[in-house]
Design a protein around this motif. Structure first.
Motif, short mmCIF file in Angstrom:
data_model
loop_
_atom_site.label_atom_id
_atom_site.label_comp_id
_atom_site.label_asym_id
_atom_site.label_seq_id
_atom_site.Cartn_x
_atom_site.Cartn_y
_atom_site.Cartn_z
N GLN A 148 36.20 47.74 32.83
CA GLN A 148 37.47 48.20 33.39
C GLN A 148 37.63 47.72 34.83
N HIS A 149 36.53 47.68 35.56
CA HIS A 149 36.55 47.17 36.94
C HIS A 149 37.00 45.71 36.96
N VAL A 150 36.44 44.91 36.05
CA VAL A 150 36.81 43.49 35.99
C VAL A 150 38.26 43.31 35.55
N VAL A 151 38.71 44.13 34.60
CA VAL A 151 40.11 44.07 34.17
C VAL A 151 41.04 44.30 35.36
N LYS A 152 40.70 45.27 36.19
CA LYS A 152 41.56 45.64 37.31
C LYS A 152 41.46 44.67 38.47
N TYR A 153 40.24 44.29 38.84
CA TYR A 153 40.03 43.52 40.07
C TYR A 153 39.75 42.03 39.85
N ASN A 154 39.59 41.61 38.59
CA ASN A 154 39.31 40.21 38.27
C ASN A 154 37.97 39.73 38.82
N ARG A 155 37.12 40.64 39.21
CA ARG A 155 35.79 40.27 39.72
C ARG A 155 34.90 41.51 39.71
N ILE A 156 33.60 41.28 39.88
CA ILE A 156 32.65 42.38 40.05
C ILE A 156 31.45 41.82 40.81
N SER A 157 30.95 42.58 41.74
CA SER A 157 29.80 42.15 42.54
C SER A 157 28.57 42.96 42.16
N GLU A 158 27.41 42.52 42.64
CA GLU A 158 26.18 43.27 42.38
C GLU A 158 26.26 44.65 43.01
N GLU A 159 26.92 44.74 44.17
CA GLU A 159 27.10 46.04 44.83
C GLU A 159 27.96 46.97 43.96
N ASP A 160 29.02 46.38 43.35
CA ASP A 160 29.88 47.18 42.46
C ASP A 160 29.08 47.71 41.26
N ILE A 161 28.23 46.84 40.71
CA ILE A 161 27.42 47.24 39.55
C ILE A 161 26.50 48.41 39.92
N HIS A 215 24.50 38.75 37.11
CA HIS A 215 24.86 40.15 36.84
C HIS A 215 24.15 40.66 35.59
N LEU A 216 24.08 39.81 34.58
CA LEU A 216 23.42 40.18 33.33
C LEU A 216 21.94 40.46 33.57
N GLN A 217 21.29 39.61 34.34
CA GLN A 217 19.87 39.81 34.65
C GLN A 217 19.66 41.12 35.42
N MET A 218 20.62 41.44 36.28
CA MET A 218 20.54 42.68 37.05
C MET A 218 20.67 43.89 36.12
N MET A 219 21.59 43.81 35.16
CA MET A 219 21.75 44.90 34.19
C MET A 219 20.48 45.10 33.38
N LYS A 220 19.88 44.00 32.99
CA LYS A 220 18.63 44.08 32.23
C LYS A 220 17.53 44.75 33.06
N ALA A 221 17.45 44.36 34.34
CA ALA A 221 16.41 44.92 35.21
C ALA A 221 16.62 46.42 35.44
N ARG A 228 28.91 56.11 41.82
CA ARG A 228 29.69 56.13 43.06
C ARG A 228 30.99 55.35 42.90
N SER A 229 31.97 55.63 43.75
CA SER A 229 33.21 54.86 43.76
C SER A 229 32.95 53.51 44.41
N THR A 230 33.54 52.46 43.85
CA THR A 230 33.40 51.14 44.46
C THR A 230 34.32 51.02 45.66
N LYS A 231 34.02 50.05 46.54
CA LYS A 231 34.83 49.88 47.75
C LYS A 231 36.27 49.55 47.42
N ASP A 232 36.51 48.78 46.35
CA ASP A 232 37.86 48.37 45.99
C ASP A 232 38.75 49.57 45.67
N GLU A 233 38.15 50.64 45.15
CA GLU A 233 38.93 51.80 44.73
C GLU A 233 39.53 52.55 45.92
N ALA A 234 39.06 52.24 47.13
CA ALA A 234 39.59 52.91 48.32
C ALA A 234 40.86 52.25 48.84
#
Length: 324
Positions: free
Chosen positions: A64-77, A23-29, A84-90
């Motif tokens: 905040q996403h990680v606090v709420k869902y205890n995870r985060i995916s590349e799609e969420d990032i 995830h960190l490498q993706m943020m950097k890119a 955009r709204s993440t799928k979990d928010e639905a």
């Protein structure tokens, strides 16, 4: 060039950065104009102030996403970065998410009544047979309150009543002897809060787990307080516990009237309290039953079999009394 430190509070940085820092490498890119260095829960960012401000806003949304869902995916990032709204928010009606990102929500009408009662009243009695989710859901509600900052701490308690073995026969010091009684509470917490974060919360006494005897003399404020297995309290114990309630506190008392381990001559404090307090404003009573059992399907069959057995024994006892 601006140099800024971003602190990732209340989350496990391993989850945030991803496996192998993916995830960190993706943020950097996705932020090529910034130099990003991360160590533990601190991100050091170098670049133009405008770009850093935008990155910091995105990081906060991810945190905040990680606090709420205890995870985060590349799609969420990608969704967060693109606004955009993440799928979990639905997903609707979720209390909290477990450490795997699975939503914890009501699975029956009576479980929903427990959630509604928590939102409405400050003291809730939830009784029902094993497997109805009363303890697990109560702890989920407490974790939600902590995440939403409507409570500053969680206090979980159980009476240390022996069910077939004596405390003195168990190995270890007092904590070692008591911990087996509290293990179901640890299990539920470990399913909802990452291990490192849970240990930190317990070290800081944000989450406290203690036998009922340790409640004496305390005033419990700004907290969600749960008394589990309350059917095994005496009248004096539950009265002591209920009067510990302080400001901005919610109490949940759970129990199973079919699993009373007190001596035969001792009246269950839970049964007595429910009788005395019925009708008092601000107190809710939720009764769960066999239809609410969410464990293995065999648990329902076991509960049915024992209910039939208890009924048979009661009828035989009544017949014997009538004959005499």
């Amino acid at each position: 060039m601006t140099d800024r430190h971003i602190v990732l509070e209340e989350i496990d940085p391993v989850v945030f950065y991803g496996v192998g820092n993916a995830h960190l490498q993706m943020m950097k890119a996705l932020h090529p104009k910034l130099r990003i260095v991360a160590r533990d829960n601190v991100m050091r960012v170098l670049g133009d102030e405008e770009h850093i401000d935008e990155f910091a806003r995105r990081v906060e949304k991810m945190r905040q996403h990680v606090v709420k869902y205890n995870r985060i995916s590349e799609e969420d990032i990608l969704d967060i970065i693109n606004g955009r709204s993440t799928k979990d928010e639905a997903v609707k009606g979720v209390v909290v998410y477990n450490i795997s990102g699975r939503p914890i929500k009501s699975r029956s009408e009576n479980q929903q009544k427990l959630i509604d009662a928590f939102d409405k009243d400050d003291m809730i009695f939830a009784v029902g047979p094993a497997g109805t989710g009363k303890t697990y859901l109560s702890i989920a509600l407490a974790v939600r309150a902590l995440k939403e900052k409507t409570a500053k701490k969680i206090i979980l308690s159980r009476p240390a009543v022996e069910a077939g073995e004596k405390l003195g026969f168990l190995p270890g010091d007092l904590k070692d002897k008591i911990d087996p009684y509290l293990q179901p509470l640890y299990d539920a917490l470990e399913d909802m809060i990452p291990t490192a974060k849970l240990q930190d919360m317990m070290d800081k006494h944000v989450i406290q787990i203690a036998p009922l005897a340790y409640m004496r003399g305390r005033t419990l404020s700004d907290a969600v307080v749960i008394l589990d297995e309350a059917q095994n309290t005496t009248s004096a114990q539950i009265r002591m516990f209920l009067t510990r309630m302080g400001w901005n506190t919610k109490m949940i008392v759970t129990g199973d009237m079919t699993q009373i381990d007190l001596p035969r001559e001792t009246r269950s404090g839970l049964r007595e309290a429910m009788s005395i307090l019925k009708g008092i404003e601000g107190i809710s009573f939720v009764e769960l039953n066999k239809k609410d059992i969410v464990r293995h399907k065999l648990v329902t069959r076991i509960v049915n079999a024992y209910e039939a057995y208890d009924k048979q024994i009661k009828e035989q006892t009544n017949e014997s009394i009538d004959k005499n």
